[in-house]
Design a protein around this motif. Structure first.
Motif, PDB file in Angstrom:
ATOM      1  N   CYS A  56      -3.914   5.416  -1.502  1.00 17.73           N
ATOM      2  CA  CYS A  56      -3.222   5.106  -2.755  1.00 17.73           C
ATOM      3  C   CYS A  56      -2.069   4.170  -2.451  1.00 17.73           C
ATOM      4  O   CYS A  56      -1.574   4.152  -1.328  1.00 17.73           O
ATOM      5  CB  CYS A  56      -2.652   6.366  -3.381  1.00 17.73           C
ATOM      6  N   SER A 104       0.607   6.608  -8.662  1.00 22.83           N
ATOM      7  CA  SER A 104      -0.851   6.636  -8.702  1.00 22.83           C
ATOM      8  C   SER A 104      -1.405   7.795  -7.878  1.00 22.83           C
ATOM      9  O   SER A 104      -2.437   8.365  -8.215  1.00 22.83           O
ATOM     10  CB  SER A 104      -1.441   5.310  -8.249  1.00 22.83           C
ATOM     11  N   ARG A 110      -1.380  10.843  -9.953  1.00 22.12           N
ATOM     12  CA  ARG A 110      -2.337  10.736 -11.055  1.00 22.12           C
ATOM     13  C   ARG A 110      -3.766  10.885 -10.555  1.00 22.12           C
ATOM     14  O   ARG A 110      -4.558  11.607 -11.133  1.00 22.12           O
ATOM     15  CB  ARG A 110      -2.135   9.389 -11.766  1.00 22.12           C
ATOM     16  N   ARG A 111      -4.081  10.216  -9.436  1.00 22.81           N
ATOM     17  CA  ARG A 111      -5.463  10.221  -8.934  1.00 22.81           C
ATOM     18  C   ARG A 111      -5.791  11.465  -8.120  1.00 22.81           C
ATOM     19  O   ARG A 111      -6.945  11.868  -8.010  1.00 22.81           O
ATOM     20  CB  ARG A 111      -5.708   8.966  -8.091  1.00 22.81           C
ATOM     21  N   PHE A 112      -4.767  12.032  -7.478  1.00 19.38           N
ATOM     22  CA  PHE A 112      -4.937  13.245  -6.677  1.00 19.38           C
ATOM     23  C   PHE A 112      -3.837  14.219  -7.090  1.00 19.38           C
ATOM     24  O   PHE A 112      -2.992  13.893  -7.898  1.00 19.38           O
ATOM     25  CB  PHE A 112      -4.776  12.919  -5.180  1.00 19.38           C
ATOM     26  N   LYS A 169      -8.074  17.249 -10.254  1.00 19.13           N
ATOM     27  CA  LYS A 169      -8.297  16.188  -9.266  1.00 19.13           C
ATOM     28  C   LYS A 169      -8.366  16.787  -7.862  1.00 19.13           C
ATOM     29  O   LYS A 169      -7.860  17.896  -7.635  1.00 19.13           O
ATOM     30  CB  LYS A 169      -7.139  15.166  -9.331  1.00 19.13           C
TER      31      LYS A 169
END
Ligand code: AMP
Ligand code: MN
Ligand code: MN
Ligand code: MN
Length: 285
Positions: free
Chosen positions: A156, A161, A164-166, A171
Motif C-alpha cells: 500500500c 489506503s 481502507r484496503r486492509f 478486509k
C-alpha cells in the motif's frame, strides 16, 4: 479569584492526548516529553493505547525538564458493537484493577495480532507477523504497526489506503474488537483515581444523533469529560462539542493525539483555545 483562575487556564498550554512507541507512536517517552517542553507545553499527558508502561521513562524526563506530566492511558472499549477510545487521566498506574484490565487488553492484542497475520497470510502477505514485530519497539502490536509493514512491503502507498484496503471490517487483517465494555473501562479508570474522557468524539463513523446517544450512555456510566478540542478541530466543531458536553454534564478536555508520524501534520500542544475555560477538565487540578 475565579477570573484569575480562568485567565491562568487560558494562558496555559495543555495537551492531554499523546503517544510514544510504547503503543503506536514513533518517539520514545523521553523524546515526546522533550518535544512537549520545546513546544511550550505546561501540562502534558502521555496516553498510550492500553498500556501505562511508558510512564516511568516519561516521568523521569518530565522531572529533568520541569514539566507537569499527567499520567494517562487511552483504553479501547466497546459501545454498541463499536470500538471507541476512553482516555484515563491522572491515574495511579499501579492500581491493581486498572492493571488487570489493561493486561486483559494486552493479551487480546496478542491473539488479535496472530489472527490478523494469518488473515493477511491468506491474502498473500508472507511473514506478516515477523515483519510487523520487527517494526514494533515493544511487545505491544497495534494495527498501525501492521499498516507500516504493508507500506514498507510496497503493498500500500499510505496510511489512509492501507486502513481502507486492509485492517478494517471484513478486509484481510480486519478482525473485530473484543475490548471491555465502556462502563467497565470507566470503572477501571475510576478505581485508579483517574478521570475518564471520551477521545476524539467526531472521529467515529457515527451520525450526530448516534454520537449524542453515546455521550448520554457514557455520561450515565460515569464518564467525566469529552475531548472538545483535538488537533484539527474547526471552530464549528468546537462550538458543537462544547454544547453537547454541557448538555451531558461533561467537562471539556483537549489533546492533539500526537503520534509523531511524518505525514500527520500534528504538533504537540498546538491546539485552539477554549471558549469556556470554566468547564475545563483540569480546573481543579
Ligand atoms: P488498534 O488500537 O491496534 O486497533 O489501532 C488503532 C490505531 O490505528 C488508532 O489509534 C490510530 O492511531 C490508527 N488508525 C486507525 N484508523 C486509521 C486510519 N484510517 N488512518 C490512520 N490511522 C488509523
Ligand atoms: Mn493510535
Ligand atoms: Mn484514539
Ligand atoms: Mn490516541
Amino acid at each position: 479569584m475565579f477570573e484569575i483562575i480562568v485567565n491562568i487556564i487560558t494562558l496555559m498550554t495543555i495537551d492531554l492526548h499523546n503517544h510514544s512507541y510504547y503503543s503506536d507512536g514513533v518517539l520514545s517517552p523521553s523524546e515526546v516529553v522533550c518535544l512537549a517542553k520545546e513546544s511550550g507545553c505546561n501540562v502534558f499527558a502521555l496516553t498510550d493505547h492500553d498500556t501505562t508502561d511508558g510512564l516511568i521513562e516519561a516521568q523521569q524526563e518530565a522531572n529533568n525538564q520541569n514539566i507537569k506530566l499527567v499520567h494517562g492511558v487511552e483504553i479501547s472499549a466497546m459501545w454498541s458493537k463499536m470500538t471507541i477510545h476512553i482516555v484515563g487521566l491522572n491515574i495511579d498506574k499501579d492500581n491493581p484493577i486498572l492493571r488487570s484490565g489493561l493486561k486483559q487488553h494486552q493479551d487480546f492484542r496478542k491473539t488479535r495480532a496472530e489472527k490478523m497475520a494469518r488473515s493477511l497470510g491468506g491474502a498473500g502477505v508472507v511473514g506478516a507477523m515477523e515483519k510487523t514485530q520487527a517494526l514494533a519497539k515493544t511487545d505491544m502490536i497495534t494495527r498501525t504497526h501492521f499498516a507500516q509493514m504493508l507500506i514498507q512491503e510496497g503493498i500500500c502507498k499510505d496510511m489512509k489506503s492501507v486502513f481502507r484496503r486492509f485492517l478494517t471490517g471484513k478486509k484481510p487483517g480486519g478482525v473485530g474488537g473484543k475490548w471491555a465494555r465502556f462502563d467497565e473501562v470507566i470503572k477501571w479508570i475510576h478505581a485508579a483515581g483517574g478521570v475518564a474522557v471520551l477521545a476524539h468524539p467526531l472521529r467515529y463513523r457515527m451520525t450526530n444523533t448516534k454520537i449524542q446517544r453515546m455521550l448520554s450512555h457514557l455520561s450515565n456510566a460515569g464518564l467525566d469529560g469529552v475531548e472538545v478540542i483535538t488537533a484539527h478541530s474547526t471552530d464549528g466543531e468546537i462550538t458543537l462539542m462544547s454544547k453537547w458536553a454541557n448538555e451531558h454534564e461533561l467537562l471539556h478536555s483537549c489533546g492533539s493525539d500526537y503520534h509523531g508520524w511524518n505525514n500527520q501534520r500534528i504538533k504537540i500542544g498546538c491546539l485552539k483555545d477554549f471558549s469556556n475555560p470554566d468547564r475545563a477538565l483540569w480546573r481543579d487540578w
